[in-house]
Design an enzyme around this catalytic site. Structure first.
Site, PDB file in Angstrom:
ATOM      1  N   HIS A 150       1.239  -1.141   0.319  1.00 53.29           N
ATOM      2  CA  HIS A 150       0.324   0.185   0.025  1.00 53.29           C
ATOM      3  C   HIS A 150       0.835   1.172  -0.189  1.00 53.29           C
ATOM      4  CE1 HIS A 150      -3.730   2.385   0.183  1.00 53.29           C
ATOM      5  NE2 HIS A 150      -4.188   1.971   1.705  1.00 53.29           N
ATOM      6  N   ASP A 196      -2.852  -1.936  12.686  1.00 50.16           N
ATOM      7  CA  ASP A 196      -3.860  -2.438  11.420  1.00 50.16           C
ATOM      8  C   ASP A 196      -4.206  -3.287  11.555  1.00 50.16           C
ATOM      9  OD1 ASP A 196      -4.987  -1.772   8.731  1.00 50.16           O
ATOM     10  OD2 ASP A 196      -3.330  -2.624   7.339  1.00 50.16           O
ATOM     11  N   CYS A 203      -3.745   3.053   9.863  1.00 50.06           N
ATOM     12  CA  CYS A 203      -4.184   3.559   8.332  1.00 50.06           C
ATOM     13  C   CYS A 203      -5.704   3.896   8.042  1.00 50.06           C
ATOM     14  CB  CYS A 203      -3.479   2.544   7.103  1.00 50.06           C
ATOM     15  SG  CYS A 203      -4.389   0.544   7.943  1.00 50.06           S
TER      16      CYS A 203
HETATM   17  N1  NVA Z   1      -5.102  -3.930   5.943  1.00 49.20           N
HETATM   18  C1  NVA Z   1      -5.497  -3.152   4.981  1.00 49.20           C
HETATM   19  C2  NVA Z   1      -5.840  -2.129   4.471  1.00 49.20           C
HETATM   20  C3  NVA Z   1      -6.880  -1.128   3.990  1.00 49.20           C
HETATM   21  C4  NVA Z   1      -6.665   0.051   3.522  1.00 49.20           C
HETATM   22  C5  NVA Z   1      -6.733  -4.358   4.295  1.00 49.20           C
HETATM   23  O1  NVA Z   1      -5.911  -4.832   3.918  1.00 49.20           O
HETATM   24  O2  NVA Z   1      -7.843  -4.446   4.345  1.00 49.20           O
HETATM   25  N1   CP Z   2      -6.423   3.301   4.271  1.00 49.10           N
HETATM   26  C1   CP Z   2      -7.278   2.933   3.196  1.00 49.10           C
HETATM   27  O1   CP Z   2      -6.582   3.210   2.229  1.00 49.10           O
HETATM   28  O2   CP Z   2      -8.405   3.337   3.369  1.00 49.10           O
HETATM   29  P1   CP Z   2      -9.930   2.822   2.361  1.00 49.10           P
HETATM   30  O3   CP Z   2      -8.845   1.690   1.980  1.00 49.10           O
HETATM   31  O4   CP Z   2     -10.876   3.887   2.932  1.00 49.10           O
HETATM   32  O5   CP Z   2      -8.472   3.527   1.141  1.00 49.10           O
END
Ligand code: NVA
Ligand code: CP
Length: 305
Positions: free
Chosen positions: A129, A224, A264
């Site tokens: 990310h 997270d 995040c």
């Molecule tokens: N680790 C989380 C981040 C969301 C922004 C996911 O992949 O769902």
């Molecule tokens: N942190 C983040 O990427 O949030 P969303 O999944 O809402 O875009």
């Protein structure tokens, strides 16, 4: 024609990342100066997973630079099934000036970047990310006045967010301790790369299982969700595995008195973080979320001008 993508933090050098961070600071402090820089330019945003922050920050960000966005959901383009990734890339490159993609398999984002002759931005994959990491380090810089030597503790799943945070720590010179339950640590190839490259900026990476040890003396505590998007079927088993990894008052007592808490988002309150921490004066999660806009604008400027 040579073009640049932002698929992984690791693909950008320390000086390129410093530049994008400095630009984010400049854009945040004087947004009007940049309001026509991407006049009339179009960004296609492909979302195969849900999003609040990425969707809104890219949409608002490109508008504030004079451009506009088009959102394409899985229901609309059915990437790879209705049409091959390479064909989608070759259509979009004739119509828009940039592509942001949120998808499951990281190789899809890489393939899109390879096939399209316009910039491709990774808006989250199962593996990484990177845009989140730019906003995260911008936030660390704002609150701590520096990144180099700042001690960050990441507690929980060694996931996409953790991977980009690790790459960023190496490039920006932060010290990062990652604590995860056995079997849920960051990918070994990420750890190996970080350990090989950390000396570039004096960064230190430590991977462990003990959350209190990771948090000891930390300036920043980051967590997270325990089961990210696509892992919903593992939620119950993960909830058991991560029980001792909640960021709560007991755990944060090991950090520096002026530590900040980052996430995040979205957060699963009562799981990876207690209300008492995420709602405390230490929490900077909404400043961090706002910084997605400034970071996104900086990335768009770096790639699409
Ligand atoms: N680790 C989380 C981040 C969301 C922004 C996911 O992949 O769902
Ligand atoms: N942190 C983040 O990427 O949030 P969303 O999944 O809402 O875009």
């Amino acid at each position: 024609m040579k073009k640049k993508d932002f698929v992984s933090v690791r693909n950008w050098s320390a000086s390129e990342l410093d530049e994008v961070l400095n630009l984010a600071v400049a854009v945040k402090s004087d947004p009007r100066k940049y309001s026509r820089k991407l006049d009339g330019k179009a960004l296609a945003m492909i979302f195969e997973k849900p999003s609040l922050r990425t969707r809104v920050s890219f949409d608002v960000g490109i508008h504030q630079l004079g451009g506009f966005s088009i959102c394409l959901t899985q229901a609309e383009i059915n990437l790879g099934k209705r049409e091959a990734v390479s064909d989608v890339a070759k259509n979009l490159e004739r119509m828009v000036q940039g592509i942001m993609i949120r998808t499951f398999n990281h190789e899809i984002a890489e393939e899109m970047a390879e096939e399209a002759c316009i910039p491709v931005i990774n808006g989250l994959t199962d593996f990484s990310h990177p845009c989140q990491a730019i906003a995260d380090y911008l936030t660390v810089f704002e609150v701590k006045g520096k990144i180099r030597g700042v001690k960050i503790a990441y507690i929980g799943d060694g996931n996409n967010v953790a991977h980009s945070l690790i790459y960023g720590a190496v490039r920006f010179g932060a010290h990062l301790s990652v604590a995860s339950p056995e079997g849920y640590g960051p990918h070994p190839k990420v750890v190996e790369w970080a350990q090989q490259n950390a000396s570039e900026t004096g960064s230190k990476l430590a991977v462990m299982q003990n959350p209190s040890e990771a948090v000891e003396g930390a300036d920043v505590i980051y967590t997270d969700v325990w089961a990210g998007m696509g892992l919903e079927s593992e939620a119950a088993i993960r909830k058991r595995a991560f029980q001792a990894y909640q960021v709560n008052d007991a755990l944060v007592s090991h950090a520096k008195p002026d530590f900040v808490f980052m996430h995040c988002l979205p957060a699963h309150r009562g799981e990876e973080v207690s209300d008492s921490v995420i709602d405390s004066r230490h929490s900077i999660v909404f400043q961090q979320a706002e910084n997605r806009v400034h970071a996104q604008k900086s990335i768009l400027l770096a790639l699409m001008q």
